[in-house]
Design an enzyme around this catalytic site. Sequence first.
Site, PDB file in Angstrom:
ATOM      1  N   ASP A  24       0.984  -0.976   0.158  1.00  0.00           N
ATOM      2  CA  ASP A  24      -0.062   0.037  -0.125  1.00  0.00           C
ATOM      3  C   ASP A  24       1.107   1.300   0.059  1.00  0.00           C
ATOM      4  O   ASP A  24       2.159   1.146   0.470  1.00  0.00           O
ATOM      5  CB  ASP A  24      -0.826  -0.248   1.208  1.00  0.00           C
ATOM      6  CG  ASP A  24      -1.910   1.062   1.481  1.00  0.00           C
ATOM      7  OD1 ASP A  24      -2.237   1.803   0.439  1.00  0.00           O
ATOM      8  OD2 ASP A  24      -1.841   1.643   2.550  1.00  0.00           O
ATOM      9  N   ASP A  35      -0.137   4.986   0.538  1.00  0.00           N
ATOM     10  CA  ASP A  35      -0.164   6.010   1.641  1.00  0.00           C
ATOM     11  C   ASP A  35      -0.304   5.492   3.159  1.00  0.00           C
ATOM     12  O   ASP A  35      -1.247   4.844   3.336  1.00  0.00           O
ATOM     13  CB  ASP A  35      -1.623   7.059   1.487  1.00  0.00           C
ATOM     14  CG  ASP A  35      -1.544   7.601  -0.088  1.00  0.00           C
ATOM     15  OD1 ASP A  35      -0.402   8.153  -0.180  1.00  0.00           O
ATOM     16  OD2 ASP A  35      -2.472   7.577  -0.545  1.00  0.00           O
TER      17      ASP A  35
END
Length: 184
Positions: A10, A12
Site C-alpha cells: 500500500d 499512503d
Amino acid sequence: MKPKKAIFLDRDGVINQDFGYVYKPSDFSFVTGFPTLASKLKSLDFLLIVVTNQSGVARGFFTEEDVHLFHQKIQTELSSAAGVQLDRFYVCPHHPDGVIAKYAVDCSCRKPKTGLIEQAMKVDSIDLSRSFLIGDKASDIDLARAVGIRAIQVSSGKYELHPNAFQLVEELDELSSFNWATNS
Ligand SMILES: [Mg+2]
Ligand SMILES: [Zn+2]
C-alpha cells in the site's frame, strides 16, 4: 523463469506519510523506516509492487499525471535514501461517487477488489505463496485475504487492527527481525 516473490505495498501510510489525498511532491515524506525496509526486501530478492487506491483522481482533486509525478518523487527519494527502487506501481483512480465521468465507475480494481493484483500477475510471474502485502487499512488486509497472501498491518493508530492480519506492527522498524521466508 522461476516465479518471483513479491511484497505488495500500500502507498499512503506505508511508503509516504498519509496526510489525506496527498499528491504534491512537496508534501512527500517517508513513513519512518520505509527506506531501510525497502533496502532489506530488495536484498532478499522481493519484487516491490505498489498497489494504491487514488480516488482523488475520480474526485477531481488531482490527475493521473500528478499521481505519476508523485511516484517519480518516491523513486528519487528512495534512491537517495536507500539506493533501491520500487519495481511497479498499480493505481486505481476510480470511485463510484467521483465527479470526473471517466473515473466515476464501480471498477474491479479499487481495493479490496483484486484487480490491481491481477494486473500485476499479468506483468510478472509471481509466487503468491511466498509473497506478502503490507498495508494500513482494512481494505488492504481484505485484499490480501482475497488473493490468499499474508498481510502485515501497519497500525498508524488511525485504523483498527484487523482480525485477518498475519502480523501487526506499530512501526515499520519492528519488521527488521521479521522472518520473510515462507514456512507453510
Ligand atoms: Mg494506506
Ligand atoms: Zn479502479
